[in-house]
Enzyme design. Structure first.
Site, PDB file in Angstrom:
ATOM      1  CD1 TRP B 321      -2.900   1.554   0.874  1.00  0.00           C
ATOM      2  CD2 TRP B 321      -1.330   2.391   2.220  1.00  0.00           C
ATOM      3  NE1 TRP B 321      -3.310   2.796   1.269  1.00  0.00           N
ATOM      4  CE2 TRP B 321      -2.366   3.333   2.098  1.00  0.00           C
ATOM      5  CE3 TRP B 321      -0.228   2.701   3.016  1.00  0.00           C
ATOM      6  CZ2 TRP B 321      -2.339   4.565   2.736  1.00  0.00           C
ATOM      7  CZ3 TRP B 321      -0.202   3.930   3.653  1.00  0.00           C
ATOM      8  CH2 TRP B 321      -1.244   4.841   3.518  1.00  0.00           C
ATOM      9  CG  HIS B 322       3.560   2.211   3.177  1.00  0.00           C
ATOM     10  ND1 HIS B 322       3.085   1.130   3.873  1.00  0.00           N
ATOM     11  CD2 HIS B 322       3.471   3.270   4.034  1.00  0.00           C
ATOM     12  CE1 HIS B 322       2.741   1.516   5.098  1.00  0.00           C
ATOM     13  NE2 HIS B 322       2.956   2.804   5.212  1.00  0.00           N
ATOM     14  N   GLY B 323       3.687   1.792  -1.480  1.00  0.00           N
ATOM     15  CA  GLY B 323       4.259   2.167  -2.768  1.00  0.00           C
ATOM     16  C   GLY B 323       4.613   0.968  -3.620  1.00  0.00           C
TER      17      GLY B 323
END
Lengths: 363, 456
Positions: B321-323
């Site tokens: 989700w962060h990247g």
């Protein structure tokens, strides 16, 4: 009952907000007044305390006036801090003409044009202009240097061609009150506060003034006093701040995808005006330490931008009959790996080699 | 637009604040919040406002249709459709090129071409907002709103639009319903207090540490053992002060407009275990993942093996989700493994003193942030190698960074979390807030930086 209680609550909220804003305004005014009185950069002309770091453009203008009073300069050295070690005396010895080094920090093409025009407006008749061209001097996506925008004489010298920042309110910058407001606004930094405190401290104990890193001689030539002393004492380390130097160099290329058409036009305009003044123009692409070149090649579009700059320089040579040199690599002027103060600034030894190589092209 | 910018502090916020409190009715205030949210978002790139609007309209419509559906199948179909659209947008903008690049390595003939995609700022956050809304409506946990501006105001609320906290509609529904109330002194005072503390955390602490470690990490090959540890500790402090500072500012802004945004940080570096850490760090994301991923997968109700799988899967997703980078996946998996390990060894470590657990947890978290901060897995390996004694680098260890890290470590262990501060709401506190704000502004005006979580 609920409504009066709500109204009273709202009244207290408004009072709190008013108190907050009033306190903020008061504290801001007090801070601005203190900065004006101490004037750590000599911007307000208060003169009560000694300025710490005079603005380089203003300082060079002051030096130029004094230098000109002693005899008319016939040669001008332009460019950024990377050109500041080009010695006017060395050029004078070789050519018999008096030179002044007017290189200023973070010079872009608009700085060079503004300075050239300002120097001409002082009545100087120039025979030679030597321009040290950084690749970033033709950056296509950054703002003009703040100290250029803040300099009324240089902005006046640029006239209608003067650049502006990129904000919607930029046309307003021409108005005096807006300039004054900006000058105060720019003073609201922790650095200005720290420098103001230092300035007060220095006036109380003048002997505590440290040796400045940079100092200019009367002909505009740069002396790195602190580094020179460290070299004498054997404590100088080229890599003492190398990480910061490299990342700062990289930051100068942020957003740069090509050469700015506007900045190319500034440089061409400078060349064209100089030629019509009968002035010979020499352009040289400034040098970077090989470590910096490798670093920039890995993190930015530097190789392609350098190629574009070379092509542009060659176009100037062809169309405007300008003498051009590409000293981006130290080998091109027989520079040495030890002839550097940091990752982008040459020392006296490499500067001598640059000068010799420039003179080899018979200015 | 960022909170620590001149345009936000001295133009956007005063204008929106004035317009909001001059507006009298709910509808007017919803409209003010919605328009301000879109201006705030569009300041970065106005073209992506349409994406935000599209995503909002899809979930709003799905909410209404779910509400009207008589059958469970119908509700489920509308819910899945909305989630598919939301995740489709997120997947395309955030993960398409990542997938294409990895496929190109594995099967060049089958790989789709890379596209010039610009990642819309905040898409991960508002996608989670909209998904939580449709899921909650479908589950009957929240009533679908029929007021489109109420919903648009919820999704585009500028205080939490681009970097959270991730708020569920039900968490601020009551505030939105009472949005037409008068301003409250305690809300305003606490809001200003939260905002100022957040600004101090970001502008003074986080940015000062960043100015030292960013240059070191730019040439990470030259990190010495001491430098590698210092950079790791420094980054762990930077990300905490940056993100918790942002969250405090968001909470403060929310309160200024009568919206109570939930807590996002609770002294995470005082955690005594990794599960405890995730109850304290980015709490809104942890809660979201727990309620919308981990529990639907079965949580801890289907035996030990399945629980371990659920933990690993949820945390891998958390990382991703962060990247779109393998470092984020590795960060998530690393934490998943730690959670599983912590679960398995819990009885054995029960007697270990709290201080030891706390220190061990902190060190494990620091190692995780090395992976998180690295550009790629190679850099992570090299950095971790240096930390654990691999010789090679001779880079300097800046004394100023040592001082900042020492100060930061002291503060996180001694000073209460912002939520535990008792903000004075009396008039006499206003000058203190104003002076602290001015002092923080001296740092902001020197260098305006973007919040770390804006990139996610």
């Amino acid at each position: 009952m609920a409504e009066p209680r709500g109204a009273a609550e709202a009244g207290r909220a408004v009072k709190f907000l008013a108190a907050f804003l009033a306190a903020f305004t008061l504290a801001g005014v007090a801070y601005a007044a203190a900065i004006r009185i101490v004037d750590p950069y000599g911007e307000f002309g208060t003169g009560v305390f000694p300025p710490l770091e005079p603005d380089m453009r203003s300082e060079k203008m002051r030096l130029f006036r004094a230098y000109e009073a002693a005899g008319p300069p016939e040669g001008l050295i332009l460019g950024s801090s990377r050109s500041m070690k080009v010695s006017p005396r060395a050029l004078e010895r070789a050519t018999g003409r008096r030179f002044f080094n007017f290189a200023v920090d973070n010079a872009r093409a608009e700085d060079d044009l503004a300075i050239y025009r300002w120097v001409r407006a002082q009545g100087a008749r120039l025979a030679v202009v030597v321009i040290g061209l950084d690749v970033e001097a033709l950056h296509n996506d950054d703002r003009p240097e703040a100290s250029l925008l803040a300099s009324e004489p240089l902005m006046r010298a640029l006239g209608p061609e003067a650049p502006h920042g990129r904000g919607l309110l930029d046309p307003l910058r021409e108005f005096g009150p807006v300039r004054t407001f900006k000058r105060y606004k720019d003073a609201f930094t922790i650095r200005a506060l720290g420098d103001a405190v230092r300035s007060v401290g220095l006036s109380l104990r003048p002997a505590s003034r440290p040796l400045p890193l940079m100092e200019f001689e009367p002909d505009g030539y740069l002396r790195y006093r602190r580094w020179e002393r460290e070299r004498r004492e054997g404590t100088f380390r080229f890599d003492q701040d190398i990480e910061r130097c490299l990342t700062k160099s990289q930051a100068r290329f942020d957003g740069m995808t090509g050469l700015s058409a506007r900045r190319r036009a500034y440089l061409r305009q400078l060349v064209s005006e100089a030629r019509s003044d009968g002035t010979r123009v020499i352009v040289w692409i400034t040098s970077l330490h090989p470590l910096t070149t490798r670093y920039l090649a890995a993190h930015t579009a530097y190789p392609a931008l350098l190629a574009d700059t070379r092509a542009y320089e060659q176009a100037l040579a062809g169309e405007e009959k300008v003498a051009v040199f590409d000293f981006s690599r130290p080998e091109s002027y027989e520079g040495t790996a030890s002839g550097w103060y940091d990752c982008i600034h040459i020392d006296e030894s490499n500067a001598e080699r640059v000068t010799a190589a420039l003179l080899g092209g018979r200015p | 637009m960022v909170f620590n910018s001149n345009v936000f502090l001295f133009a956007f916020l005063p204008i929106v604040f004035t317009a909001f409190w001059l507006a009298r009715t709910k509808q007017q205030r919803y409209v003010v919040l919605t328009l301000s949210g879109y201006v705030f978002y569009g300041w970065w790139d106005w073209r992506f406002c349409s994406l935000l609007l599209f995503s909002s309209v899809v979930s709003f419509t799905a909410g209404l249709m779910i509400d009207r559906s008589a059958s469970t199948a119908g509700r489920r179909a509308w819910m899945l459709s909305a989630i598919t659209v939301d995740l489709g947008l997120l997947g395309f903008f955030k993960y398409y090129n990542f997938a294409a690049a990895n496929l190109a390595r594995l099967a060049p003939d089958w790989a789709p071409p890379a596209l010039a995609i610009v990642l819309p700022i905040g898409i991960s956050f508002y996608t989670f907002h909209t998904i939580s809304y449709v899921v909650d409506v479908a589950a009957g946990r929240v009533r679908a709103t029929h007021d489109v501006f109420e919903y648009l105001a919820y999704v585009s609320l500028f205080s939490q639009l681009v970097a959270g906290p991730i708020i569920r509609f039900r968490e601020i529904e009551d505030d939105l319903e009472r949005i037409d109330g008068p301003p409250r002194e305690d809300d305003l005072a606490r809001g200003i207090g939260f905002f100022v503390v957040g600004l101090v955390k970001k502008a003074i602490v986080a940015d000062s540490i960043a100015s030292w470690i960013d240059p070191m990490l730019a040439v990470h090959e030259s990190l010495s053992v001491g430098g590698a540890w210092l950079a790791a500790l420094g980054y762990s402090l930077q990300i905490y002060y940056d993100f918790s500072g942002y969250s405090d500012m968001a909470v403060g802004l929310g309160r200024m407009f009568g919206v109570h945004i939930p807590q996002n940080f609770n002294a995470p570096y005082r955690a005594v275990g990794i599960s405890d850490f995730w109850r304290r760090w980015h709490m809104s994301l942890s809660r979201w993942l727990r309620d919308y991923v981990y529990i639907p997968l079965g949580g801890s109700r289907r035996g030990e093996a399945r629980t371990c799988f659920n933990l690993l899967f949820t945390m891998a997703l958390c990382g991703l989700w962060h990247g779109a980078n393998w470092t984020f996946v590795a960060f998530g998996v690393y934490h998943g493994v730690l959670l599983v390990a912590g679960r398995l060894v819990r009885p054995a470590v029960a007697a270990v003193p709290g201080g030891v657990k706390r220190a061990a947890t902190f060190l494990l978290v620091v190692v995780g942030f090395v992976i998180f901060r690295s550009r790629d897995l190679g850099m992570a390996g090299e950095w971790l190698g240096r930390m654990f004694g691999r010789p090679g680098g001779e880079g300097a260890v800046p004394p100023s960074l040592v001082a900042w890290v020492a100060l930061g470590l002291t503060l996180v262990n001694v000073v209460p979390e912002t939520w535990d501060l008792r903000f004075g709401t009396r008039l006499r506190w206003a000058p203190l807030y104003a002076t602290a704000f001015l002092f923080a502004y001296l740092f902001v005006n020197l260098q305006q930086t973007v919040f770390l979580y804006y990139q996610f």
